[in-house]
Structures are given as structure tokens and as C-alpha cells.
Design a protein around this motif. Sequence first.
Motif, mmCIF file in Angstrom:
data_model
loop_
_atom_site.group_PDB
_atom_site.id
_atom_site.type_symbol
_atom_site.label_atom_id
_atom_site.label_comp_id
_atom_site.label_asym_id
_atom_site.label_seq_id
_atom_site.Cartn_x
_atom_site.Cartn_y
_atom_site.Cartn_z
ATOM 1 N N GLN A 147 0.714 -1.254 -0.096
ATOM 2 C CA GLN A 147 -0.095 -0.094 -0.001
ATOM 3 C C GLN A 147 0.947 1.122 0.017
ATOM 4 O OE1 GLN A 147 -3.451 -0.054 2.878
ATOM 5 N NE2 GLN A 147 -2.765 -2.120 3.301
ATOM 6 N N ALA A 148 1.887 1.287 0.781
ATOM 7 C CA ALA A 148 2.831 2.386 0.823
ATOM 8 C C ALA A 148 3.472 2.678 -0.652
ATOM 9 C CB ALA A 148 3.889 2.146 1.750
ATOM 10 N N TYR A 149 4.043 1.561 -1.501
ATOM 11 C CA TYR A 149 4.582 1.925 -2.639
ATOM 12 C C TYR A 149 3.436 2.330 -3.328
ATOM 13 C CZ TYR A 149 8.937 -0.400 -1.766
ATOM 14 O OH TYR A 149 10.252 -0.982 -1.292
ATOM 15 N N SER A 150 2.186 1.894 -3.303
ATOM 16 C CA SER A 150 0.887 2.318 -4.372
ATOM 17 C C SER A 150 0.854 3.830 -3.992
ATOM 18 C CB SER A 150 -0.318 1.530 -4.038
ATOM 19 O OG SER A 150 -0.195 0.079 -4.335
ATOM 20 N N PHE A 193 4.228 1.912 -8.475
ATOM 21 C CA PHE A 193 3.555 0.623 -8.732
ATOM 22 C C PHE A 193 4.384 -0.651 -8.833
ATOM 23 C CE2 PHE A 193 0.539 4.167 -9.401
ATOM 24 C CZ PHE A 193 -0.398 3.864 -8.543
ATOM 25 N N GLU A 194 5.575 -0.319 -9.668
ATOM 26 C CA GLU A 194 6.180 -1.559 -10.037
ATOM 27 C C GLU A 194 6.921 -2.337 -8.865
ATOM 28 O OE1 GLU A 194 7.328 -3.966 -12.735
ATOM 29 O OE2 GLU A 194 6.954 -2.127 -13.464
ATOM 30 N N LYS A 195 7.150 -1.312 -7.807
ATOM 31 C CA LYS A 195 7.766 -2.076 -6.372
ATOM 32 C C LYS A 195 6.458 -2.501 -5.531
ATOM 33 C CE LYS A 195 11.796 0.805 -5.942
ATOM 34 N NZ LYS A 195 12.577 1.796 -5.185
ATOM 35 N N ALA A 196 5.337 -1.934 -6.091
ATOM 36 C CA ALA A 196 3.926 -2.799 -5.034
ATOM 37 C C ALA A 196 3.932 -3.975 -5.422
ATOM 38 C CB ALA A 196 2.879 -1.619 -5.176
ATOM 39 N N ILE A 197 4.048 -4.438 -6.669
ATOM 40 C CA ILE A 197 3.477 -5.532 -7.141
ATOM 41 C C ILE A 197 4.113 -6.832 -6.461
ATOM 42 C CG2 ILE A 197 3.817 -7.327 -9.174
ATOM 43 C CD1 ILE A 197 3.517 -4.964 -11.033
ATOM 44 N N PRO A 198 5.643 -6.920 -6.058
ATOM 45 C CA PRO A 198 6.112 -8.124 -5.430
ATOM 46 C C PRO A 198 5.291 -8.461 -4.128
ATOM 47 C CG PRO A 198 7.903 -6.757 -6.524
ATOM 48 C CD PRO A 198 6.712 -5.910 -6.918
ATOM 49 N N PRO A 199 5.117 -7.233 -2.848
ATOM 50 C CA PRO A 199 4.489 -7.498 -1.920
ATOM 51 C C PRO A 199 3.205 -8.306 -2.110
ATOM 52 C CG PRO A 199 5.430 -5.388 -1.875
ATOM 53 C CD PRO A 199 5.573 -5.869 -3.169
ATOM 54 N N GLU A 207 -7.612 -6.002 -5.585
ATOM 55 C CA GLU A 207 -7.731 -4.617 -6.298
ATOM 56 C C GLU A 207 -6.517 -3.837 -6.497
ATOM 57 O OE1 GLU A 207 -11.023 -2.678 -4.094
ATOM 58 O OE2 GLU A 207 -12.421 -3.528 -5.086
ATOM 59 N N LYS A 208 -5.822 -4.161 -5.274
ATOM 60 C CA LYS A 208 -4.660 -3.139 -5.369
ATOM 61 C C LYS A 208 -3.612 -3.640 -6.185
ATOM 62 C CE LYS A 208 -5.177 -0.257 -1.978
ATOM 63 N NZ LYS A 208 -5.029 1.125 -2.065
ATOM 64 N N LEU A 209 -3.359 -5.090 -6.498
ATOM 65 C CA LEU A 209 -2.559 -5.659 -7.469
ATOM 66 C C LEU A 209 -2.874 -5.393 -8.789
ATOM 67 C CD1 LEU A 209 -0.101 -7.656 -8.106
ATOM 68 C CD2 LEU A 209 -1.604 -9.429 -7.670
ATOM 69 N N ALA A 210 -4.290 -5.788 -9.232
ATOM 70 C CA ALA A 210 -4.862 -5.532 -10.361
ATOM 71 C C ALA A 210 -4.472 -3.953 -10.652
ATOM 72 C CB ALA A 210 -6.241 -5.759 -10.511
ATOM 73 N N LYS A 211 -4.635 -2.882 -9.916
ATOM 74 C CA LYS A 211 -4.374 -1.833 -10.293
ATOM 75 C C LYS A 211 -2.819 -1.462 -10.598
ATOM 76 C CE LYS A 211 -4.699 3.135 -9.028
ATOM 77 N NZ LYS A 211 -5.130 4.180 -7.874
ATOM 78 N N ALA A 212 -2.333 -1.990 -9.916
ATOM 79 C CA ALA A 212 -0.463 -2.055 -10.033
ATOM 80 C C ALA A 212 -0.095 -2.611 -11.445
ATOM 81 C CB ALA A 212 0.262 -2.647 -9.006
ATOM 82 N N TYR A 213 -0.565 -3.766 -11.891
ATOM 83 C CA TYR A 213 -0.543 -4.323 -13.034
ATOM 84 C C TYR A 213 -1.058 -3.551 -14.381
ATOM 85 C CZ TYR A 213 0.454 -9.129 -11.243
ATOM 86 O OH TYR A 213 1.113 -10.265 -10.771
#
Length: 381
Positions: free
Chosen positions: A194-197, A202-208, A224-230
Amino acid sequence: MQIRLTILLILGCSLSFYSQEEDIKTADSLYSFGKQNEAIELLQKTEPKTERIHLKLAKFQQENGQNEEALRHYQSVLNQNPERVLTAIDYGELLLKTGNLDLADSLFSDLSEKYPENAGFHYRLGLVKEKKKDTTAIKYFFKTISKDFTHQGALYKAAKHHLKNGKPYNAISWCNSGLEVRPNNVSLLSILGQAYSASLQFEKAIPPYEKLLKLGESSEFILEKLAKAYRVTSQLEKAIKTYKMLLDINDMNIAVHSNLGALYLKTNEVEKAQQHFTMALLIKKQPVDREYLNIGLTFKRQEDFKSAFNNFNAALEENPENERALLERAIAADAYFEDQEAVLNLYEAYIEKYGKSGRNDMISVAKYRISELKSEIHQAK
């Protein structure tokens, strides 16, 4: 004579100790076989009540949901031996769990003053303050970290605090500190993503987020968070796959259908895009007349006929074909309006529309009131 008395006393104590040991073993056996109440009853009858008996009863009763009784046994032990720190911790945590916040506050305050280097006491005091809605709680979580920079609970609280207060980079730092020690801490992984988002990384948010899925944390929120990051990082196929997972959870999610429509447009799958855009539109336009009708009926029961009338009107705006709402509007007006002609018109509007096809009981009500109102209006003239 004195020697004989001493021997008898020693023998008596030995027999008592042996009897207690047998009772404890039997109670443990009963408890392990699911006979919790029998185990508790046995220990309650055991005399004298040693610290061990009190602690065993406290444990069994706590696990059995008898929290008040458990608290009394912990208190008995601490009254006899205030230096039992582990017992004090168990007692304090149960006080916290049962909402005895003032007592828990007092106990953990004393422990943290007595053992200032113990991070756990500061952390528990922070939990108590947090439950009391005391804004100083975060101070105790930071103090916990100062005593133990690997404390997972305190690192989570600190990271969450920073994220909530618009400091995602601080949150990232705390999360990474904790994850170095426990890489699979799902609470810290969630805050990290969430902090990366929040900081648009967003690229760094994906691995967590991906790791959370591997650990079985596939909640709607995480997906939802992962889908948005993708989606934001143009990983379209992964985004589509993740949004489809969201539809498996809730296929009436307007935002998911809209996002899938946009993604399918980007991949030139126009028919699929159209299908999802249409679904989003249909869900958005789904009438809520039943909800307005039900709200109106609650006001009617409270004899708030003005509010009832307004809600029945709202139901008809949503769906003019709602027969019940049409009649209930007339009934509410009947109880609220002074103008009998206006009420008569509402009943007649119902009969005009449903006089031949409506429910018999509802038609009967409307016709009866029409007849009465006409008579009352005629007599008034």
C-alpha cells in the motif's frame, strides 16, 4: 512427641501434594479429551488451592470462555506472589481482551516502569492506549521499537501510522526493517504494498501483493490493489487475470467491469470490452425501488407518514411499475394529507393501473378507501 507431630505434618503435606498432582494429571487428561467442564469441576474441588491449581484453572477457564472466572484466579496468584511476571502478562492480556482497559493500563504501566528495557510491556501498554482511543498510543509503539527494533507488532503499528498520515516512505522503511526478520509477515507485506502504491511506485508494489497471494491472502482488497498496479504498469494480461479473480468474488462490481472493458479495448478485444462496459452500465442502472419501498414501510410503522410518502415516491421514480409502492403512497397520503381530493386521486391512480391485473387484497383496500373518501367528500359539501 514434637518429632512425631513434625513427621505427621510432613506426611500430611506429602499426601496433599501427591493428591494435587493426581488431580492435575486427571484434569489435564479430561481436558485433552474435550471434557473441559469436568476438568474445571475437578480442580475447583481440589484443596488447598495452590498457585499451580489457580493457574491451571485460569488457563482452562480462559480457553473455555469463562473469562471472569479466569481473571479471578490470575488475581489470586498475583495477590499471593506479585513477582510472577509471566502470570501478570497473562492477566493483563486477558484484561485487555475483555475490555477491562483501566486495569490493563495500570498493570502494564507498572510493569513498563519496573522493567523499562522490556519492549513487550511498552507494546502492550500501547495496545491498551489504542483501545482507549488515546492518541499517545503511537508513542509507546515507537518506544517499543527503540527497545527492540525487530518487534513485528510495533513495526506494523508504526508503518500503518505513517501510511495513514501521508508518509509512505517512512512506512516503507519500517516495513522493510520488519520483513528482514520475518519475510512472510502478511501485515507488513500489506502495508508495504500500500505504501508503494500511495507513493506511485507501482512496479515495486507488485512483489509484496504477489507474495501475499502466494501466502493465501487473496482478499478483494489485495486483488484490487494488485490489479491496479498491473494495469498502471501496462501488464495487461496479468491485470485482466486479476480482475477476473475479483469477479469470482463479486460479479456485480461496477469498477471491475469498467476496468476490464478498458483493458479489453487496449488489447483490441472489442466484443469483450463491450460486454463488460454493458454489465457496468446495467449494474449501475439497476433500480433500487425495493430498498426505497422497505425504508418507506419502516417509516410507516413508526407513523412518520411524511417520510414514508417521500420514500414511496422515490421507489416509484426508480420503478414506476412497483404496485406495492403505488398503493402504499396513497395509504401514507391518506394518513398525512389534509386534502382528501388529492388522496382520492392517488387511490384512483392505483386502480386505474392495477384494477384488472393487481393483487386482489390490494385492490380491495384501494376500492374501499375510494368509496369512503367519496362519501366523506360528498358529505363535506
